[in-house]
Motif scaffolding. Structure first.
Motif, PDB file in Angstrom:
ATOM      1  N   GLY A   1       0.824  -1.204   0.000  1.00  0.00           N
ATOM      2  CA  GLY A   1       0.000   0.000   0.000  1.00  0.00           C
ATOM      3  C   GLY A   1       0.855   1.249   0.000  1.00  0.00           C
ATOM      4  O   GLY A   1       2.038   1.209   0.317  1.00  0.00           O
TER       5      GLY A   1
ATOM      6  N   ARG B   1      -2.038   1.123  10.069  1.00  0.00           N
ATOM      7  CA  ARG B   1      -3.070   0.515   9.215  1.00  0.00           C
ATOM      8  C   ARG B   1      -2.444  -0.133   7.973  1.00  0.00           C
ATOM      9  O   ARG B   1      -2.947  -1.132   7.466  1.00  0.00           O
ATOM     10  CB  ARG B   1      -4.114   1.564   8.835  1.00  0.00           C
ATOM     11  CG  ARG B   1      -4.997   1.967  10.017  1.00  0.00           C
ATOM     12  CD  ARG B   1      -6.107   2.927   9.635  1.00  0.00           C
ATOM     13  NE  ARG B   1      -6.947   3.223  10.790  1.00  0.00           N
ATOM     14  CZ  ARG B   1      -7.919   2.444  11.245  1.00  0.00           C
ATOM     15  NH1 ARG B   1      -8.198   1.308  10.613  1.00  0.00           N
ATOM     16  NH2 ARG B   1      -8.633   2.785  12.302  1.00  0.00           N
TER      17      ARG B   1
ATOM     18  N   GLY C   1      -2.849  -3.969   7.254  1.00  0.00           N
ATOM     19  CA  GLY C   1      -3.362  -4.347   5.944  1.00  0.00           C
ATOM     20  C   GLY C   1      -2.503  -5.418   5.293  1.00  0.00           C
ATOM     21  O   GLY C   1      -3.018  -6.386   4.723  1.00  0.00           O
ATOM     22  N   CYS C   2      -1.185  -5.261   5.403  1.00  0.00           N
ATOM     23  CA  CYS C   2      -0.257  -6.248   4.852  1.00  0.00           C
ATOM     24  C   CYS C   2      -0.399  -7.584   5.580  1.00  0.00           C
ATOM     25  O   CYS C   2      -0.437  -8.648   4.953  1.00  0.00           O
ATOM     26  CB  CYS C   2       1.170  -5.727   4.954  1.00  0.00           C
ATOM     27  SG  CYS C   2       2.403  -6.812   4.200  1.00  0.00           S
TER      28      CYS C   2
ATOM     29  N   ARG D   1      -3.034  -8.709   7.070  1.00  0.00           N
ATOM     30  CA  ARG D   1      -4.331  -9.283   6.699  1.00  0.00           C
ATOM     31  C   ARG D   1      -4.249  -9.977   5.344  1.00  0.00           C
ATOM     32  O   ARG D   1      -4.793 -11.065   5.150  1.00  0.00           O
ATOM     33  CB  ARG D   1      -5.385  -8.179   6.677  1.00  0.00           C
ATOM     34  CG  ARG D   1      -6.819  -8.677   6.620  1.00  0.00           C
ATOM     35  CD  ARG D   1      -7.289  -8.885   5.203  1.00  0.00           C
ATOM     36  NE  ARG D   1      -8.695  -9.292   5.150  1.00  0.00           N
ATOM     37  CZ  ARG D   1      -9.284  -9.733   4.064  1.00  0.00           C
ATOM     38  NH1 ARG D   1      -8.604  -9.865   2.946  1.00  0.00           N
ATOM     39  NH2 ARG D   1     -10.553 -10.079   4.087  1.00  0.00           N
TER      40      ARG D   1
ATOM     41  N   ASN E   1     -12.341  -5.582   5.230  1.00  0.00           N
ATOM     42  CA  ASN E   1     -11.590  -4.692   6.126  1.00  0.00           C
ATOM     43  C   ASN E   1     -10.348  -4.084   5.471  1.00  0.00           C
ATOM     44  O   ASN E   1      -9.482  -3.551   6.155  1.00  0.00           O
ATOM     45  CB  ASN E   1     -11.209  -5.430   7.414  1.00  0.00           C
ATOM     46  CG  ASN E   1     -10.752  -6.855   7.150  1.00  0.00           C
ATOM     47  OD1 ASN E   1     -10.116  -7.103   6.133  1.00  0.00           O
ATOM     48  ND2 ASN E   1     -11.077  -7.772   8.048  1.00  0.00           N
ATOM     49  N   ILE E   2     -10.269  -4.189   4.150  1.00  0.00           N
ATOM     50  CA  ILE E   2      -9.185  -3.539   3.397  1.00  0.00           C
ATOM     51  C   ILE E   2      -9.796  -2.478   2.489  1.00  0.00           C
ATOM     52  O   ILE E   2     -10.763  -2.737   1.783  1.00  0.00           O
ATOM     53  CB  ILE E   2      -8.404  -4.565   2.557  1.00  0.00           C
ATOM     54  CG1 ILE E   2      -7.709  -5.601   3.447  1.00  0.00           C
ATOM     55  CG2 ILE E   2      -7.378  -3.873   1.659  1.00  0.00           C
ATOM     56  CD1 ILE E   2      -6.572  -5.052   4.282  1.00  0.00           C
TER      57      ILE E   2
ATOM     58  N   TYR F   1      -9.274   2.159   1.582  1.00  0.00           N
ATOM     59  CA  TYR F   1      -8.425   3.340   1.366  1.00  0.00           C
ATOM     60  C   TYR F   1      -8.786   4.455   2.341  1.00  0.00           C
ATOM     61  O   TYR F   1      -9.918   4.535   2.817  1.00  0.00           O
ATOM     62  CB  TYR F   1      -8.596   3.849  -0.070  1.00  0.00           C
ATOM     63  CG  TYR F   1      -8.257   2.816  -1.115  1.00  0.00           C
ATOM     64  CD1 TYR F   1      -6.962   2.696  -1.603  1.00  0.00           C
ATOM     65  CD2 TYR F   1      -9.243   1.953  -1.595  1.00  0.00           C
ATOM     66  CE1 TYR F   1      -6.653   1.739  -2.563  1.00  0.00           C
ATOM     67  CE2 TYR F   1      -8.939   0.991  -2.554  1.00  0.00           C
ATOM     68  CZ  TYR F   1      -7.642   0.878  -3.023  1.00  0.00           C
ATOM     69  OH  TYR F   1      -7.337  -0.075  -3.952  1.00  0.00           O
TER      70      TYR F   1
ATOM     71  N   GLY G   1      -3.350   3.718   0.616  1.00  0.00           N
ATOM     72  CA  GLY G   1      -3.786   2.338   0.704  1.00  0.00           C
ATOM     73  C   GLY G   1      -3.368   1.546  -0.526  1.00  0.00           C
ATOM     74  O   GLY G   1      -2.584   2.027  -1.336  1.00  0.00           O
ATOM     75  N   PRO G   2      -3.915   0.302  -0.633  1.00  0.00           N
ATOM     76  CA  PRO G   2      -4.864  -0.322   0.282  1.00  0.00           C
ATOM     77  C   PRO G   2      -4.253  -0.546   1.664  1.00  0.00           C
ATOM     78  O   PRO G   2      -3.065  -0.809   1.779  1.00  0.00           O
ATOM     79  CB  PRO G   2      -5.201  -1.648  -0.413  1.00  0.00           C
ATOM     80  CG  PRO G   2      -4.249  -1.809  -1.543  1.00  0.00           C
ATOM     81  CD  PRO G   2      -3.547  -0.552  -1.770  1.00  0.00           C
ATOM     82  N   LEU G   3      -5.119  -0.444   2.679  1.00  0.00           N
ATOM     83  CA  LEU G   3      -4.703  -0.610   4.072  1.00  0.00           C
ATOM     84  C   LEU G   3      -5.897  -1.096   4.908  1.00  0.00           C
ATOM     85  O   LEU G   3      -7.006  -1.204   4.416  1.00  0.00           O
ATOM     86  CB  LEU G   3      -4.131   0.703   4.627  1.00  0.00           C
ATOM     87  CG  LEU G   3      -4.818   2.050   4.324  1.00  0.00           C
ATOM     88  CD1 LEU G   3      -6.181   2.142   4.963  1.00  0.00           C
ATOM     89  CD2 LEU G   3      -3.966   3.202   4.783  1.00  0.00           C
ATOM     90  N   TRP G   4      -5.627  -1.374   6.177  1.00  0.00           N
ATOM     91  CA  TRP G   4      -6.663  -1.862   7.098  1.00  0.00           C
ATOM     92  C   TRP G   4      -7.600  -0.716   7.471  1.00  0.00           C
ATOM     93  O   TRP G   4      -7.147   0.347   7.912  1.00  0.00           O
ATOM     94  CB  TRP G   4      -6.000  -2.413   8.360  1.00  0.00           C
ATOM     95  CG  TRP G   4      -6.959  -2.932   9.394  1.00  0.00           C
ATOM     96  CD1 TRP G   4      -7.540  -2.224  10.396  1.00  0.00           C
ATOM     97  CD2 TRP G   4      -7.451  -4.278   9.519  1.00  0.00           C
ATOM     98  NE1 TRP G   4      -8.359  -3.047  11.151  1.00  0.00           N
ATOM     99  CE2 TRP G   4      -8.334  -4.309  10.624  1.00  0.00           C
ATOM    100  CE3 TRP G   4      -7.236  -5.453   8.802  1.00  0.00           C
ATOM    101  CZ2 TRP G   4      -8.990  -5.462  11.048  1.00  0.00           C
ATOM    102  CZ3 TRP G   4      -7.881  -6.601   9.216  1.00  0.00           C
ATOM    103  CH2 TRP G   4      -8.750  -6.605  10.320  1.00  0.00           C
TER     104      TRP G   4
END
Length: 366
Positions: free
Chosen positions: A168, A182, A186-187, A189, A226-227, A229, A260-263
């Motif tokens: 992200g 986040r 995100g990574c 996840r 849950n992912i 921006y 993002g993408p992020l949590w």
């Protein structure tokens, strides 16, 4: 038992072994989190530390908590000798020492019945290279904790490097530490989803030179969306969580920044925070830990991203208002609002930036 230079020098040297006395608060939070986890965990209490250094964190866990077995690993033989000497000094018996590359170490504990209930990864720089093997070495219902010290990458100075490591892109914002965490989550996840497991954030922490995340690993596919921006307008300060990338700010209609993408889900588990607060009286930790955890509890159910007093003052072209007044006035006007553990002058609210400014303009006139 630590290298002399770790105490006398401003920046602790990596040779002959690394120890950072300023990371005591970070280790305090680990002890509280692990104590809260162990209290309710029904399975075997096995602690796996992949990058142990001189064992400061792992030996505290063995010394202060009820652990069945503890395995300390590091590729530096000098650091391991210091850790072993410290273990003997403290009369710690239930500890093993291994000298392996970190992913080889975790791979040897990745089979059912051999995994750790607490897995700790504390590298120099990015932990992303160890997410796969760390998740595999964590048993169902166990805790995986990782630290990141590559702050410049995560805070947007090197966007390409961040995209390569975490999948992200960040943007430079006032709440950069939350955005960074986040990105890490995100990574984690994405890696977990590929392995067919779920990661659930329990607690996160940001202090000085590091970000640390604590996630529960569950042996089931993650079904939640849950992912996404963070959309942030540099012009007016508007920000929004979104599943889609958008190019235009909803308020001022100018081009909007995309992170993002992020949590985008929750980063605190309220019940776990309460369990951590209960454990504090049983432990010898810094007083600031309780204050921080109480802030986490207040913001646990709040919307993602926070505002700062300086940010609002700059928009209003005035001196910063008091934090208590900001929160009180927002609540009086029907919005939710709280302090945040990420920034001493930060606050969370579901009010948009234009409403925040409007409320405080009225307040200042009154």
């Amino acid at each position: 038992m630590v290298p002399k230079g770790s105490i006398t020098e401003k920046v602790p040297p990596k040779e002959p072994a690394f120890f950072n006395p300023k990371a005591k608060l970070n280790r305090d939070f680990s002890i509280i989190a692990y104590a809260a986890f162990i209290e309710k965990f029904q399975g075997p209490k096995i602690f796996l530390e992949g990058l142990a250094g001189i064992g400061a964190r792992g030996l505290r866990v063995a010394n202060e908590l009820k652990i069945d077995n503890l395995v300390i690993n590091d590729l530096n033989p000098t650091a391991l000798k210091m850790a072993e000497y410290s273990a003997n000094l403290n009369g710690i018996k239930n500890v093993e020492f291994t000298e392996k590359e970190v992913c080889r170490f975790f791979s040897s504990y990745s089979k059912k019945g051999q995994r750790g209930s607490i897995v700790d990864i504390d590298p120099f720089g990015s932990p992303a290279a160890f997410f796969d093997c760390g998740i595999r070495a964590t048993m169902h219902g166990g805790i995986l904790s990782t630290a990141a010290t590559d702050l410049q990458v995560l805070n947007g100075l090197f966007q390409s490097a961040c995209k390569r490591k975490y999948g992200g892109i960040p943007i430079r914002v006032e709440y950069g530490n939350e955005m960074a965490i986040r990105l890490v989550l995100g990574c984690l996840r994405v890696v977990a989803a590929r392995l067919g497991v779920e990661v659930k954030p329990m607690f996160v922490e940001s202090d000085m030179h590091y970000y640390r995340t604590y996630v529960k690993v569950l042996n089931r596919p993650d079904q939640e969306e849950n992912i996404g921006y963070i959309l942030h307008c540099k012009n007016c300060g508007y920000r929004k969580i979104s599943f889609e990338q958008k190019q235009e700010c909803e308020l001022c209609k100018l081009k909007i920044g995309i992170a993002g993408p992020l949590w985008i889900g929750k980063i605190f588990d309220k019940d776990f925070l309460k369990d951590m607060l209960i454990q504090i009286s049983n432990l010898q930790v810094d007083k600031v830990c309780e204050k921080t955890l109480n802030k986490c509890l207040l913001e646990a159910e709040m919307p993602p991203t926070y505002y700062t007093l300086d940010e609002i003052a700059k928009k209003m072209k005035t001196s910063p208002p008091k934090l208590e007044d900001v929160i009180e006035n927002l609540q009086k006007n029907g919005f939710v609002a709280s302090v945040t553990s990420f920034n001493p002058t930060g606050f969370r609210t579901n009010a948009k930036i234009n409403k925040i400014i409007e409320i405080f303009q009225l307040s200042s006139k009154a």
